[in-house]
Design an enzyme around this catalytic site. Sequence first.
Site, PDB file in Angstrom:
ATOM      1  N   ASN A  80       0.384  19.212 -19.446  1.00  0.00           N
ATOM      2  CA  ASN A  80       0.108  18.107 -20.711  1.00  0.00           C
ATOM      3  C   ASN A  80      -0.056  18.796 -22.207  1.00  0.00           C
ATOM      4  OD1 ASN A  80      -0.265  16.454 -18.789  1.00  0.00           O
ATOM      5  ND2 ASN A  80      -2.632  16.866 -18.553  1.00  0.00           N
ATOM      6  N   ARG A 114      -2.147  22.133 -13.385  1.00  0.00           N
ATOM      7  CA  ARG A 114      -1.193  21.204 -13.697  1.00  0.00           C
ATOM      8  C   ARG A 114      -1.644  20.708 -15.092  1.00  0.00           C
ATOM      9  NH1 ARG A 114       1.669  16.301 -10.368  1.00  0.00           N
ATOM     10  NH2 ARG A 114       2.914  15.466 -12.118  1.00  0.00           N
ATOM     11  N   LYS A 119       8.259  23.312 -13.422  1.00  0.00           N
ATOM     12  CA  LYS A 119       7.524  22.152 -12.857  1.00  0.00           C
ATOM     13  C   LYS A 119       7.169  21.890 -11.431  1.00  0.00           C
ATOM     14  CE  LYS A 119       6.321  17.317 -14.000  1.00  0.00           C
ATOM     15  NZ  LYS A 119       6.256  16.080 -14.466  1.00  0.00           N
ATOM     16  N   GLU A 147      -3.592  17.684 -10.333  1.00  0.00           N
ATOM     17  CA  GLU A 147      -4.328  18.115 -11.475  1.00  0.00           C
ATOM     18  C   GLU A 147      -5.685  18.473 -11.546  1.00  0.00           C
ATOM     19  OE1 GLU A 147      -2.472  16.083 -15.121  1.00  0.00           O
ATOM     20  OE2 GLU A 147      -4.155  16.504 -16.161  1.00  0.00           O
ATOM     21  N   HIS A 170       0.166  16.973 -25.421  1.00  0.00           N
ATOM     22  CA  HIS A 170       0.408  15.539 -25.055  1.00  0.00           C
ATOM     23  C   HIS A 170      -0.944  14.830 -25.642  1.00  0.00           C
ATOM     24  CE1 HIS A 170       3.599  16.385 -22.164  1.00  0.00           C
ATOM     25  NE2 HIS A 170       3.690  15.105 -21.863  1.00  0.00           N
ATOM     26  N   GLU A 212      10.271  18.789 -24.191  1.00  0.00           N
ATOM     27  CA  GLU A 212       9.477  18.912 -23.134  1.00  0.00           C
ATOM     28  C   GLU A 212       9.958  20.285 -22.433  1.00  0.00           C
ATOM     29  OE1 GLU A 212       7.048  17.012 -21.759  1.00  0.00           O
ATOM     30  OE2 GLU A 212       7.356  15.089 -22.167  1.00  0.00           O
ATOM     31  N   HIS A 237       0.302  11.536 -27.499  1.00  0.00           N
ATOM     32  CA  HIS A 237      -0.252  10.352 -27.050  1.00  0.00           C
ATOM     33  C   HIS A 237      -0.985   9.600 -28.175  1.00  0.00           C
ATOM     34  CE1 HIS A 237      -0.286  11.019 -22.371  1.00  0.00           C
ATOM     35  NE2 HIS A 237       0.875  11.031 -22.880  1.00  0.00           N
ATOM     36  N   HIS A 293       8.532   9.609 -26.755  1.00  0.00           N
ATOM     37  CA  HIS A 293       7.495  10.134 -26.059  1.00  0.00           C
ATOM     38  C   HIS A 293       7.724  11.685 -26.486  1.00  0.00           C
ATOM     39  CE1 HIS A 293       4.683  11.522 -23.361  1.00  0.00           C
ATOM     40  NE2 HIS A 293       5.633  12.442 -22.715  1.00  0.00           N
ATOM     41  N   LYS A 306       3.857  11.726 -10.753  1.00  0.00           N
ATOM     42  CA  LYS A 306       2.700  10.956 -11.652  1.00  0.00           C
ATOM     43  C   LYS A 306       3.709   9.593 -11.828  1.00  0.00           C
ATOM     44  CE  LYS A 306      -0.084  13.889 -14.037  1.00  0.00           C
ATOM     45  NZ  LYS A 306      -0.342  14.523 -15.350  1.00  0.00           N
ATOM     46  N   ARG A 313       0.794  -1.251  -0.094  1.00  0.00           N
ATOM     47  CA  ARG A 313       0.023  -0.119   0.026  1.00  0.00           C
ATOM     48  C   ARG A 313       0.839   1.198  -0.102  1.00  0.00           C
ATOM     49  NH1 ARG A 313      -2.661  -3.702   2.927  1.00  0.00           N
ATOM     50  NH2 ARG A 313      -4.759  -4.420   1.907  1.00  0.00           N
TER      51      ARG A 313
HETATM   52  P1  NAD Z   1      12.999   6.098 -21.784  1.00  0.00           P
HETATM   53  O1  NAD Z   1      12.976   5.841 -20.163  1.00  0.00           O
HETATM   54  O2  NAD Z   1      12.706   5.188 -22.493  1.00  0.00           O
HETATM   55  O3  NAD Z   1      14.765   6.427 -22.111  1.00  0.00           O
HETATM   56  C1  NAD Z   1      14.802   6.923 -23.327  1.00  0.00           C
HETATM   57  C2  NAD Z   1      16.217   5.753 -23.929  1.00  0.00           C
HETATM   58  O4  NAD Z   1      17.348   6.135 -23.413  1.00  0.00           O
HETATM   59  C3  NAD Z   1      15.886   4.600 -23.083  1.00  0.00           C
HETATM   60  O5  NAD Z   1      16.412   3.260 -24.310  1.00  0.00           O
HETATM   61  C4  NAD Z   1      16.948   4.293 -22.254  1.00  0.00           C
HETATM   62  O6  NAD Z   1      17.278   2.902 -21.889  1.00  0.00           O
HETATM   63  C5  NAD Z   1      18.002   5.049 -22.629  1.00  0.00           C
HETATM   64  N1  NAD Z   1      18.890   5.859 -21.523  1.00  0.00           N
HETATM   65  C6  NAD Z   1      18.390   6.198 -20.427  1.00  0.00           C
HETATM   66  N2  NAD Z   1      19.371   6.813 -19.878  1.00  0.00           N
HETATM   67  C7  NAD Z   1      20.287   6.583 -20.639  1.00  0.00           C
HETATM   68  C8  NAD Z   1      21.701   6.858 -20.399  1.00  0.00           C
HETATM   69  N3  NAD Z   1      22.283   8.051 -19.523  1.00  0.00           N
HETATM   70  N4  NAD Z   1      22.479   6.708 -21.324  1.00  0.00           N
HETATM   71  C9  NAD Z   1      22.204   6.030 -22.414  1.00  0.00           C
HETATM   72  N5  NAD Z   1      20.968   5.403 -22.571  1.00  0.00           N
HETATM   73  C10 NAD Z   1      20.305   5.987 -21.865  1.00  0.00           C
HETATM   74  O7  NAD Z   1      12.240   7.425 -22.189  1.00  0.00           O
HETATM   75  P2  NAD Z   1      12.036   8.881 -21.657  1.00  0.00           P
HETATM   76  O8  NAD Z   1      12.305   9.620 -22.601  1.00  0.00           O
HETATM   77  O9  NAD Z   1      13.265   9.179 -20.449  1.00  0.00           O
HETATM   78  O10 NAD Z   1      10.911   8.864 -20.767  1.00  0.00           O
HETATM   79  C11 NAD Z   1       9.513   8.808 -21.488  1.00  0.00           C
HETATM   80  C12 NAD Z   1       8.627   8.390 -20.626  1.00  0.00           C
HETATM   81  O11 NAD Z   1       8.430   9.060 -19.552  1.00  0.00           O
HETATM   82  C13 NAD Z   1       7.148   8.095 -21.282  1.00  0.00           C
HETATM   83  O12 NAD Z   1       6.558   6.808 -20.844  1.00  0.00           O
HETATM   84  C14 NAD Z   1       6.338   9.130 -20.703  1.00  0.00           C
HETATM   85  O13 NAD Z   1       5.017   8.724 -20.678  1.00  0.00           O
HETATM   86  C15 NAD Z   1       6.896   9.310 -19.372  1.00  0.00           C
HETATM   87  N6  NAD Z   1       6.656  10.738 -18.820  1.00  0.00           N
HETATM   88  C16 NAD Z   1       6.192  10.592 -17.320  1.00  0.00           C
HETATM   89  C17 NAD Z   1       6.093  12.049 -16.753  1.00  0.00           C
HETATM   90  C18 NAD Z   1       5.527  11.890 -15.559  1.00  0.00           C
HETATM   91  O14 NAD Z   1       5.223  13.091 -14.945  1.00  0.00           O
HETATM   92  N7  NAD Z   1       5.464  10.882 -14.667  1.00  0.00           N
HETATM   93  C19 NAD Z   1       6.368  13.081 -17.499  1.00  0.00           C
HETATM   94  C20 NAD Z   1       7.005  12.899 -18.961  1.00  0.00           C
HETATM   95  C21 NAD Z   1       7.078  11.682 -19.522  1.00  0.00           C
HETATM   96  N1  GLY Z   2       3.885  15.397 -17.676  1.00  0.00           N
HETATM   97  C1  GLY Z   2       2.614  15.773 -17.078  1.00  0.00           C
HETATM   98  C2  GLY Z   2       2.626  16.033 -15.589  1.00  0.00           C
HETATM   99  O1  GLY Z   2       3.538  15.637 -14.819  1.00  0.00           O
HETATM  100  O2  GLY Z   2       1.699  16.396 -15.074  1.00  0.00           O
END
Ligand code: NAD
Ligand code: GLY
Length: 292
Positions: free
Chosen positions: A243, A239, A225, A235, A246, A183, A250, A263, A141, A119
């Site tokens: 998006n 907040r 942020k 949100e 997005h 972003e 998406h 992404h 998130k 939990r």
């Molecule tokens: P990702 O996590 O897939 O990483 C991108 C690539 O880079 C992967 O292949 C990873 O293995 C590689 N990588 C990571 N760090 C590395 C490094 N230092 N050296 C070499 N390779 C490395 O993608 P991302 O762009 O980091 O994240 C995208 C994700 O984040 C999506 O799923 C999106 O929905 C999510 N997201 C979440 C929020 C949130 O608020 N929680 C906000 C924005 C995006």
């Molecule tokens: N990436 C959107 C949020 O964090 O709210």
Amino acid sequence: MKEVQVNVPGHSYTIKLGSGVIKELPAELKRLNPSSCLIATNITVGSLYLKKATDLCNGMCRTESVVLPDGEAYKDWGSVSAILEKLASMGADRKSVVIALGGGVVGDLAGFAAAIYMRGIRFIQVPTTLLAMVDSSVGGKTGMNMTAGKNLVGTFHQPEAVIADSDFLRTLPEREIGAGIAEIIKHGVLADKDYFEELERDMEKLRALDPETVAEVVGRSCEIKAGVVSRDEKEKGERAKLNLGHTFGHAIEKLTGYGTWLHGEAVGRGLLPAAGLSRRPGDPTDAGVSRV
Ligand code: NAD
Ligand code: GLY
């Protein structure tokens, strides 16, 4: 080292930013005093940085790891389940801590697993992509994708700390840098005209990962942020601005198959129709839309 504070109701935490800040990990663990910790990472990041992270944690508490497959296509129940099963098999309890070592995919998965194991247990974000440093590691998130759509399942679960070491960016592929910049541009568009203009001016330096520019931009994006999240954690209003781009982004990711467009690339592309739609006669001007 720069620090940015996130304050949400009942919880506040610090984002530590800069070159070499991974060395802060033991101090954070000392503060949290966990019974054990689990480092969740993926195969790519794990092969580069898991040993270093494990060595830093091991002196503080019993440390184990789980290595996930790499990619948006694995942001699914199979990966969440792998983290949960590992927590259970290592005997993790309510005082354990999960460390998310990776990009946004690992961060969202590890945060979600931490949110639902027993939990809810504590977790630390150690973002290793530019996108994760400026966006996904901040704000709590967490979640995963479903066949029906992206991020359809998840929780708000804030980390105990974010440790964003810009040295990780040295191994990040150029295409991933571009995805993070999308972003960052989003933050300029939605929150700060001066920042947007600064980005227009310094874009080449940012793309080349000039250390001063990276420090300035990661810090400013985290401040933007953190400010939005501190005012509207769940949100209910403001907040939703985060998006921006997005809704279209998406849709691109889903329709082309997760992982075809990164992404950040999809969000960057999604900013264009969003900017176009926001145009009303005379406000904003066509010139503003074309700068996006
Ligand atoms: P990702 O996590 O897939 O990483 C991108 C690539 O880079 C992967 O292949 C990873 O293995 C590689 N990588 C990571 N760090 C590395 C490094 N230092 N050296 C070499 N390779 C490395 O993608 P991302 O762009 O980091 O994240 C995208 C994700 O984040 C999506 O799923 C999106 O929905 C999510 N997201 C979440 C929020 C949130 O608020 N929680 C906000 C924005 C995006
Ligand atoms: N990436 C959107 C949020 O964090 O709210």
